[in-house]
Design a protein around this motif. Structure first.
Motif: not given
Length: 383
Positions: A280-287
């Protein structure tokens, strides 16, 4: 002795005795009379230690008082960034691709005997890497000055990022070799290193910027060397800017992207160490990173990549992008002139003579006159 102790007790006020200055010679005889030698020695040692503690605490408190005033604003900025990171929303497609590529912190079932959990994850990604990266891979040259750059013969793909972000380890993961030297110590790569892949592409490992275990003069020369390479190289097809997925874009990363954007150099941002962050943190960082890049920079490629050099997650996608920049045909090497050429010329001349002789022989055979026969024999043959 007892009389002297009573007299000193009556004549002195215990409240007047200082708490930390018993070490002086004038106070010690009074303490010896009041308490005794053993207890006075204990108090002396304890007071010395306490005095040193107070001195150190006073120094640290003074430095904290000065530093807290300067650290208030950065702390507020950090709190704001963390709040923004928590509140970011991401699309379902992003987290689906992260799960498909086995990125983020993974829970792996216990594998069969003879294999580790890391082997299980890597075995899923290895078949997806193009076979082109199994071709011959070798170290070509290293340069510490702009005058020692190699000639621009093949297309080049460069990897750059902050110190200890994992540039060399990604090159090793893509090529499935350990040729590029890696280290936990920041600033280990101190030169521009060229690696040749299949005699059709150069992989370039650039020195890191930011924090490094080196002198400031050396770091300045590395930065100037990398800028000279990135802005003047004509065969440079793509610059992969590596960013730690735990921290995101920092000021040094933004400065580099601005320089490359001004000189119209094509860049592609890669988030590294994707196995150390929850999905989930990876997805947030990506966005967050994609939104920031779209607003400020014009020569960056999308979508950005998430990669793990440990589990090989996202490595096949990076390899397929790199494969698109290779030279379609291998450069033809000029044949060296040697003694063999003379022998070939003599052999060709001999073959030509042979070819010319053969038709002459045939002509002679055809031009032979008919055999003369005596008239008596001719009669016999007619009968």
């Amino acid at each position: 002795m007892m009389k002297q102790r009573k007299e000193t007790l009556e004549s002195t006020d215990l409240s007047e005795i200082p708490k930390s200055d018993f070490v002086y010679d004038k106070k010690i005889p009074r303490l010896q009379l009041l308490i005794g030698e053993k207890n006075t020695n204990v108090i002396k040692e304890s007071v010395r230690s306490m005095w040193h503690k107070r001195q150190t605490s006073n120094k640290t408190s003074d430095s904290k008082a000065v530093s807290t005033s300067s650290k208030v604003e950065p702390q507020k900025e950090k709190d704001g960034e963390n709040k923004q990171f928590r509140q970011t929303e991401y699309e379902d497609k992003v987290i689906d691709t992260i799960k498909e590529r086995n990125l983020g912190r993974l829970r792996i079932k216990t594998p069969k005997q003879g294999k580790t959990k890391l082997d299980v994850v890597r075995d899923k990604a290895k078949p997806l890497i193009p076979t082109y990266f199994h071709s011959k891979f070798k170290f070509v040259a290293a340069a510490k000055k702009s005058g020692s750059f190699i000639p621009e013969t093949l297309p080049e793909v460069a990897f750059i990022g902050r110190s200890n972000v994992g540039k060399s380890s990604i090159i090793n993961a893509v090529t499935q070799r350990g040729l590029a030297k890696t280290s936990d110590k920041p600033g280990y790569t101190q030169s521009i290193n060229w690696y040749e892949l299949g005699s059709t592409l150069y992989l370039v490992d650039l020195p890191g910027y930011g924090f490094a275990f080196a002198k400031s003069d050396r770091v300045d020369t590395w930065n100037q060397l990398t800028v000279d390479y990135l802005t003047t190289r004509k065969t440079l097809k793509r610059v992969f800017v590596l960013v730690d997925s735990r921290h995101g874009l920092k000021d040094s990363d933004k400065d580099l992207l601005k320089i490359l954007d001004k000189s119209q150099v094509r860049t592609h941002v890669i988030l590294t160490k994707g196995d150390l962050v929850p999905q989930e943190d990876l997805a947030k960082r990506f966005t967050l990173v994609t939104d920031e890049l779209r607003q400020q920079y014009h020569y960056t490629e999308f979508p950005i990549l998430i990669v793990s050099s440990k589990t090989y997650g996202g490595i096949p996608e990076l390899a397929s992008i790199m494969k698109g920049f290779k030279l379609r045909k291998k450069p033809e090497k000029p044949k060296p002139i040697s003694s063999t050429t003379t022998s070939t010329t003599t052999s060709t001349s001999s073959t030509t003579t042979r070819k010319t002789i053969k038709p002459r022989v045939k002509e002679l055979v055809r031009a032979k006159k008919p055999i003369k026969v005596s008239p008596s024999l001719n009669k016999y043959l007619k009968k």
